[in-house]
Write an enzyme that holds these catalytic residues in place. Structure first.
Site, PDB file in Angstrom:
ATOM      1  N   ALA A 132      13.796   8.733  -0.905  1.00 21.90           N
ATOM      2  CA  ALA A 132      13.111   8.052  -2.007  1.00 21.90           C
ATOM      3  C   ALA A 132      13.751   6.695  -2.287  1.00 21.90           C
ATOM      4  O   ALA A 132      14.740   6.596  -3.011  1.00 21.90           O
ATOM      5  CB  ALA A 132      13.138   8.933  -3.257  1.00 21.90           C
ATOM      6  N   GLU A 378       7.597   2.174   6.591  1.00 21.56           N
ATOM      7  CA  GLU A 378       8.751   2.002   7.486  1.00 21.56           C
ATOM      8  C   GLU A 378       8.925   0.527   7.865  1.00 21.56           C
ATOM      9  O   GLU A 378       9.325   0.182   8.979  1.00 21.56           O
ATOM     10  CB  GLU A 378       8.540   2.875   8.731  1.00 21.56           C
ATOM     11  CG  GLU A 378       9.786   3.222   9.525  1.00 21.56           C
ATOM     12  CD  GLU A 378      10.798   4.027   8.738  1.00 21.56           C
ATOM     13  OE1 GLU A 378      10.412   4.720   7.767  1.00 21.56           O
ATOM     14  OE2 GLU A 378      11.980   3.941   9.086  1.00 21.56           O
ATOM     15  N   THR A 380       6.763  -3.221   6.825  1.00 20.31           N
ATOM     16  CA  THR A 380       5.434  -3.728   7.203  1.00 20.31           C
ATOM     17  C   THR A 380       5.546  -4.577   8.474  1.00 20.31           C
ATOM     18  O   THR A 380       6.644  -4.990   8.867  1.00 20.31           O
ATOM     19  CB  THR A 380       4.833  -4.608   6.080  1.00 20.31           C
ATOM     20  OG1 THR A 380       5.624  -5.796   5.968  1.00 20.31           O
ATOM     21  CG2 THR A 380       4.796  -3.885   4.739  1.00 20.31           C
TER      22      THR A 380
HETATM   23  C1  LIG Z   1       1.756   7.268   3.392  1.00 16.49           C
HETATM   24  C2  LIG Z   1       2.992   6.570   2.905  1.00 16.49           C
HETATM   25  C3  LIG Z   1       4.217   7.222   2.984  1.00 16.49           C
HETATM   26  C4  LIG Z   1       5.380   6.600   2.513  1.00 16.49           C
HETATM   27  N1  LIG Z   1       6.569   7.297   2.546  1.00 16.49           N
HETATM   28  C5  LIG Z   1       7.667   6.734   1.964  1.00 16.49           C
HETATM   29  C6  LIG Z   1       8.879   7.507   1.842  1.00 16.49           C
HETATM   30  O1  LIG Z   1       8.973   8.663   2.292  1.00 16.49           O
HETATM   31  N2  LIG Z   1       9.939   6.937   1.199  1.00 16.49           N
HETATM   32  C7  LIG Z   1       9.890   5.679   0.687  1.00 16.49           C
HETATM   33  O2  LIG Z   1      10.879   5.224   0.130  1.00 16.49           O
HETATM   34  N3  LIG Z   1       8.742   4.925   0.795  1.00 16.49           N
HETATM   35  C8  LIG Z   1       7.640   5.427   1.413  1.00 16.49           C
HETATM   36  N4  LIG Z   1       6.470   4.696   1.487  1.00 16.49           N
HETATM   37  C9  LIG Z   1       6.433   3.358   0.931  1.00 16.49           C
HETATM   38  C10 LIG Z   1       6.398   2.276   2.012  1.00 16.49           C
HETATM   39  O3  LIG Z   1       7.626   2.226   2.689  1.00 16.49           O
HETATM   40  C11 LIG Z   1       6.045   0.961   1.318  1.00 16.49           C
HETATM   41  O4  LIG Z   1       4.674   1.045   0.965  1.00 16.49           O
HETATM   42  C12 LIG Z   1       6.291  -0.242   2.210  1.00 16.49           C
HETATM   43  O5  LIG Z   1       7.662  -0.481   2.303  1.00 16.49           O
HETATM   44  C13 LIG Z   1       5.606  -1.511   1.710  1.00 16.49           C
HETATM   45  O6  LIG Z   1       5.894  -1.714   0.359  1.00 16.49           O
HETATM   46  P1  LIG Z   1       4.734  -2.074  -0.696  1.00 16.49           P
HETATM   47  O7  LIG Z   1       3.634  -1.106  -0.483  1.00 16.49           O
HETATM   48  O8  LIG Z   1       5.364  -2.175  -2.017  1.00 16.49           O
HETATM   49  O9  LIG Z   1       4.199  -3.485  -0.220  1.00 16.49           O
HETATM   50  P2  LIG Z   1       4.888  -4.905  -0.497  1.00 16.49           P
HETATM   51  O10 LIG Z   1       6.312  -4.887  -0.104  1.00 16.49           O
HETATM   52  O11 LIG Z   1       4.571  -5.302  -1.887  1.00 16.49           O
HETATM   53  O12 LIG Z   1       4.100  -5.819   0.524  1.00 16.49           O
HETATM   54  C14 LIG Z   1       2.780  -6.331   0.269  1.00 16.49           C
HETATM   55  C15 LIG Z   1       2.483  -7.354   1.335  1.00 16.49           C
HETATM   56  O13 LIG Z   1       3.401  -8.457   1.239  1.00 16.49           O
HETATM   57  C16 LIG Z   1       4.035  -8.667   2.491  1.00 16.49           C
HETATM   58  N5  LIG Z   1       5.411  -9.116   2.280  1.00 16.49           N
HETATM   59  C17 LIG Z   1       6.331  -8.572   1.453  1.00 16.49           C
HETATM   60  N6  LIG Z   1       7.497  -9.236   1.543  1.00 16.49           N
HETATM   61  C18 LIG Z   1       7.300 -10.221   2.461  1.00 16.49           C
HETATM   62  C19 LIG Z   1       8.124 -11.241   3.004  1.00 16.49           C
HETATM   63  N7  LIG Z   1       9.402 -11.398   2.627  1.00 16.49           N
HETATM   64  N8  LIG Z   1       7.591 -12.084   3.916  1.00 16.49           N
HETATM   65  C20 LIG Z   1       6.286 -11.932   4.330  1.00 16.49           C
HETATM   66  N9  LIG Z   1       5.460 -10.985   3.844  1.00 16.49           N
HETATM   67  C21 LIG Z   1       5.954 -10.153   2.928  1.00 16.49           C
HETATM   68  C22 LIG Z   1       4.013  -7.314   3.176  1.00 16.49           C
HETATM   69  O14 LIG Z   1       4.159  -7.435   4.575  1.00 16.49           O
HETATM   70  C23 LIG Z   1       2.646  -6.797   2.757  1.00 16.49           C
HETATM   71  O15 LIG Z   1       1.660  -7.333   3.598  1.00 16.49           O
HETATM   72  C24 LIG Z   1       5.313   5.290   1.983  1.00 16.49           C
HETATM   73  C25 LIG Z   1       4.075   4.623   1.923  1.00 16.49           C
HETATM   74  C26 LIG Z   1       2.927   5.248   2.360  1.00 16.49           C
HETATM   75  C27 LIG Z   1       1.619   4.525   2.224  1.00 16.49           C
END
Ligand SMILES: Cc1cc2nc3c(=O)[nH]c(=O)nc-3n(C[C@H](O)[C@H](O)[C@H](O)COP(=O)(O)OP(=O)(O)OC[C@H]3O[C@@H](n4cnc5c(N)ncnc54)[C@H](O)[C@@H]3O)c2cc1C
Length: 399
Positions: A132, A378, A380
């Protein structure tokens, strides 16, 4: 063997699991028993355990003893094949899941024994672990987490909220990341093992997702949760030592090739379906320009999947041979996600409206829903590309 299992046992159940938003415990229990009979280590059940099991079976049959060095390559092979059957199954497998690597990389011997022993005997009930880290407002920006931790006697007190945690609600324990001071960034972060049932720890909503619907994705709430100090992963000194907690955490770049392989498995499923569809349905138009154009599109999908697969295998091979693989692991994740998304889009377009309709014998619309997240979780795609470019220009201080 895993492909046969995926084709004959997993595929026929895949749409049912998707519709019901779960995989039956009975199926998972049988799966655990099967993997266990192959001889893998109980401490790593989940896809890594499956890979280790397959490696163990393979090595034993050849040499009579287990070698360590094929575990990762066997894991990525297994991940592709099982995901070709159903990707949500991999995420739902009992075991420590993503909670395992930080404990393995940084936990004390006592912690490893205590937390992994939970999974040794699942005959009386299935057990999961979870990881988490993500919070509302802190996904890619892992340094920005706000869940707080403060020391109080022999306990740490946690407050905050985590989201999108795979298996987080049903986990026997979650590895939870919190911060002593957000201003310190990653240096202020601590990881704790929070046991299910600890007062103040509760599960918020279970997400309704577009894809991977059979996999549980949960919100977790921490309200003055008192965690015993023995559950601080690695112990206090890990966070002040030169080697440090975050340095050790870097050793688990290995989850990215696994996730890449899962994406490639889904992409391959869509690619093969479209190829067979063309063989059957375009039989009368083989000599027309339309056929040539479709064949060329499939050829492009096939080579992109193959390039992603070979990059993934290379990243896995480096890990098995204890060589640095951070760049290659990110490359595999960036390529695998994109190639597989492209494969699913092309497959639907090539099959026309038939590809968008849910039927028991065809799952293109399901794969199309499942695949998108492989370029999000894991790390983006954008974040992988940043990691790769940083590695390419690592010698330039100003980059
Ligand atoms: C089915 C599923 C299972 C998951 N399981 C887990 C889990 O077990 N444990 C856990 O901790 N998390 C988990 N997650 C969370 C997942 O790791 C996050 O959704 C992911 O890290 C992206 O974060 P966010 O959704 O907040 O998007 P954001 O980080 O807000 O990103 C939004 C957009 O902005 C872009 N972006 C962000 N920062 C930058 C940058 N510096 N430069 C360029 N572009 C950027 C991203 O590429 C993306 O396109 C899970 C998510 C899903 C959907």
């Amino acid at each position: 063997m895993i492909h046969g299992f995926a084709a004959n046992v997993v595929r026929p159940l895949s749409l049912k699991w998707d519709r019901e938003h779960k995989i039956d415990d009975e199926f998972l229990a049988n799966f655990v028993a099967m993997a266990s009979s192959m001889g893998g280590p109980a401490a790593s059940w989940g896809v890594q355990g499956l890979g280790a099991s397959a490696a163990a079976a393979d090595q034993k049959s050849v040499t009579g003893e287990m070698k360590k060095s094929t575990a990762m390559i066997t894991t990525v092979l297994s991940a592709e094949e099982l995901s070709w059957g159903d990707a949500a199954l991999l995420l739902s497998l009992p075991g420590p899941g993503l909670g395992g690597p930080p404990i393995k990389a940084t936990g004390t011997a006592e912690q490893m024994e205590r937390f992994f022993s939970v999974f040794k005997d699942m005959s009386k009930g299935l057990k999961w672990g979870a990881y988490a880290l993500t919070e509302p407002g802190a996904g890619s920006d892992v340094a920005g987490i706000r869940t707080s931790c403060r020391k109080d006697g022999k306990h740490w007190v946690l407050n905050g909220r985590k989201c999108f945690i795979t298996n987080g609600a049903r986990a026997s324990w979650n590895v939870v990341f919190a911060t002593i001071d957000p201003a310190l960034g990653r240096a202020g972060q601590r990881a704790f093992v929070v046991d299910k049932g600890t007062p103040g720890f509760s599960v918020g909503k279970i997400e309704e997702k577009m894809g991977l619907r059979a996999s549980e994705t949960a919100e977790l709430v921490f309200d003055d949760v008192r965690v015993p100090e023995e559950n601080l992963v690695g112990g206090e000194e890990k966070y002040t030592s030169k080697e440090g907690f975050m340095t050790a955490m870097k050793t688990f770049d290995n989850t990215r090739p696994i996730v890449a392989s899962m994406a490639i498995g889904i992409g391959r499923a869509a690619f093969e379906y479209a190829r067979d569809f063309v063989k059957t349905n375009y039989a009368l138009s083989r000599h027309t320009p339309r056929y040539a154009a479709v064949a060329e599109r499939l050829a492009r999908v096939g080579r992109q999947l193959e390039a992603a697969r070979l990059t993934t295998w290379h990243a896995a091979w480096l890990a098995d041979n204890e060589q640095p693989n951070a760049k290659e692991a990110s490359m595999s994740k960036a390529m695998g996600g994109q190639a597989a998304i492209r494969a699913c889009i092309e497959a639907i377009e090539i099959c026309g409206v038939e590809g968008t309709i849910q039927r028991d014998h065809q799952m293109l619309e399901k794969w199309f829903r499942d695949i998108k997240v492989y370029d999000i979780f894991e790390g983006t795609g954008q974040i992988q590309r940043i990691v790769i470019s940083k590695r390419l220009f690592a010698d330039l201080k100003s980059f």
